[in-house]
Motif scaffolding. Structure first.
Motif, mmCIF file in Angstrom:
data_model
loop_
_atom_site.group_PDB
_atom_site.id
_atom_site.type_symbol
_atom_site.label_atom_id
_atom_site.label_comp_id
_atom_site.label_asym_id
_atom_site.label_seq_id
_atom_site.Cartn_x
_atom_site.Cartn_y
_atom_site.Cartn_z
ATOM 1 N N UNK A 140 0.862 -1.185 0.000
ATOM 2 C CA UNK A 140 0.000 0.000 0.000
ATOM 3 C C UNK A 140 0.891 1.225 0.000
ATOM 4 N N UNK A 141 0.585 2.174 -0.897
ATOM 5 C CA UNK A 141 1.320 3.431 -0.967
ATOM 6 C C UNK A 141 0.338 4.570 -0.750
ATOM 7 N N UNK A 142 0.621 5.398 0.216
ATOM 8 C CA UNK A 142 -0.235 6.548 0.512
ATOM 9 C C UNK A 142 0.231 7.784 -0.254
ATOM 10 N N UNK A 143 -0.643 8.783 -0.274
ATOM 11 C CA UNK A 143 -0.328 10.093 -0.868
ATOM 12 C C UNK A 143 0.031 10.005 -2.348
ATOM 13 N N UNK A 144 -0.822 9.355 -3.101
ATOM 14 C CA UNK A 144 -0.644 9.221 -4.552
ATOM 15 C C UNK A 144 -1.620 10.170 -5.246
ATOM 16 N N UNK A 145 -1.135 10.863 -6.272
ATOM 17 C CA UNK A 145 -1.973 11.751 -7.068
ATOM 18 C C UNK A 145 -1.931 11.291 -8.514
ATOM 19 N N UNK A 146 -3.091 11.249 -9.139
ATOM 20 C CA UNK A 146 -3.140 10.920 -10.566
ATOM 21 C C UNK A 146 -3.121 12.224 -11.351
ATOM 22 N N UNK A 147 -2.157 12.334 -12.250
ATOM 23 C CA UNK A 147 -2.036 13.470 -13.149
ATOM 24 C C UNK A 147 -2.526 13.029 -14.522
ATOM 25 N N UNK A 148 -3.362 13.841 -15.167
ATOM 26 C CA UNK A 148 -3.826 13.557 -16.517
ATOM 27 C C UNK A 148 -3.714 14.838 -17.327
ATOM 28 N N UNK A 149 -2.988 14.774 -18.432
ATOM 29 C CA UNK A 149 -2.792 15.935 -19.294
ATOM 30 C C UNK A 149 -4.118 16.286 -19.982
ATOM 31 N N UNK A 150 -4.496 17.554 -19.864
ATOM 32 C CA UNK A 150 -5.737 18.014 -20.485
ATOM 33 C C UNK A 150 -5.632 18.095 -22.003
ATOM 34 N N UNK A 151 -4.441 18.004 -22.539
ATOM 35 C CA UNK A 151 -4.270 18.093 -23.992
ATOM 36 C C UNK A 151 -4.182 16.717 -24.635
ATOM 37 N N UNK A 152 -3.230 15.892 -24.186
ATOM 38 C CA UNK A 152 -2.989 14.608 -24.863
ATOM 39 C C UNK A 152 -3.554 13.406 -24.120
ATOM 40 N N UNK A 153 -3.936 13.596 -22.860
ATOM 41 C CA UNK A 153 -4.518 12.503 -22.102
ATOM 42 C C UNK A 153 -3.523 11.606 -21.386
ATOM 43 N N UNK A 154 -2.225 11.891 -21.506
ATOM 44 C CA UNK A 154 -1.223 11.093 -20.790
ATOM 45 C C UNK A 154 -1.527 11.138 -19.298
ATOM 46 N N UNK A 155 -1.358 10.002 -18.624
ATOM 47 C CA UNK A 155 -1.625 9.931 -17.191
ATOM 48 C C UNK A 155 -0.424 9.367 -16.455
ATOM 49 N N UNK A 156 -0.317 9.772 -15.193
ATOM 50 C CA UNK A 156 0.734 9.240 -14.327
ATOM 51 C C UNK A 156 0.236 9.272 -12.892
ATOM 52 N N UNK A 157 0.526 8.211 -12.160
ATOM 53 C CA UNK A 157 0.260 8.170 -10.724
ATOM 54 C C UNK A 157 1.584 8.471 -10.039
ATOM 55 N N UNK A 158 1.632 9.561 -9.278
ATOM 56 C CA UNK A 158 2.879 9.963 -8.655
ATOM 57 C C UNK A 158 2.695 10.166 -7.164
ATOM 58 N N UNK A 159 3.702 9.722 -6.419
ATOM 59 C CA UNK A 159 3.670 9.891 -4.975
ATOM 60 C C UNK A 159 3.987 11.345 -4.645
#
Length: 76
Positions: A3-22
């Motif tokens: 389990x990893x806490x404090x994760x934010x999902x980033x999604x680019x409003x232009x191309x849709x690329x996503x990343x889950x980053x701590x």
């Protein structure tokens, strides 16, 4: 399962690329929130990935130059 806490999902409003980053991850610095005002004064905020941010900076530089040229032609 880990389990990893404090994760934010980033999604680019232009191309849709996503990343889950701590929280505090260095890669979070690659994402930028940009703001732009349209011709009617309405503000739009968008989240951009590094690639789209680089393209946006080039576009903004062109628009900055056009605005400077517009301002230099007072009354012409």
């Amino acid at each position: 399962m880990a389990k990893t806490d404090n994760i934010t999902k980033y999604t680019c409003d232009r191309c849709g690329e996503s990343a889950y980053l701590q929280q505090g991850a260095a890669a979070a610095g690659d994402w930028r929130e940009v703001e732009r005002f349209d011709q009617y004064g309405s503000k739009a905020s968008r989240l951009l990935c590094k690639s789209c941010t680089d393209e946006y900076k080039r576009l903004a530089a062109q628009q900055d130059a056009a605005f400077q040229e517009f301002m230099a032609k007072k009354g012409e």
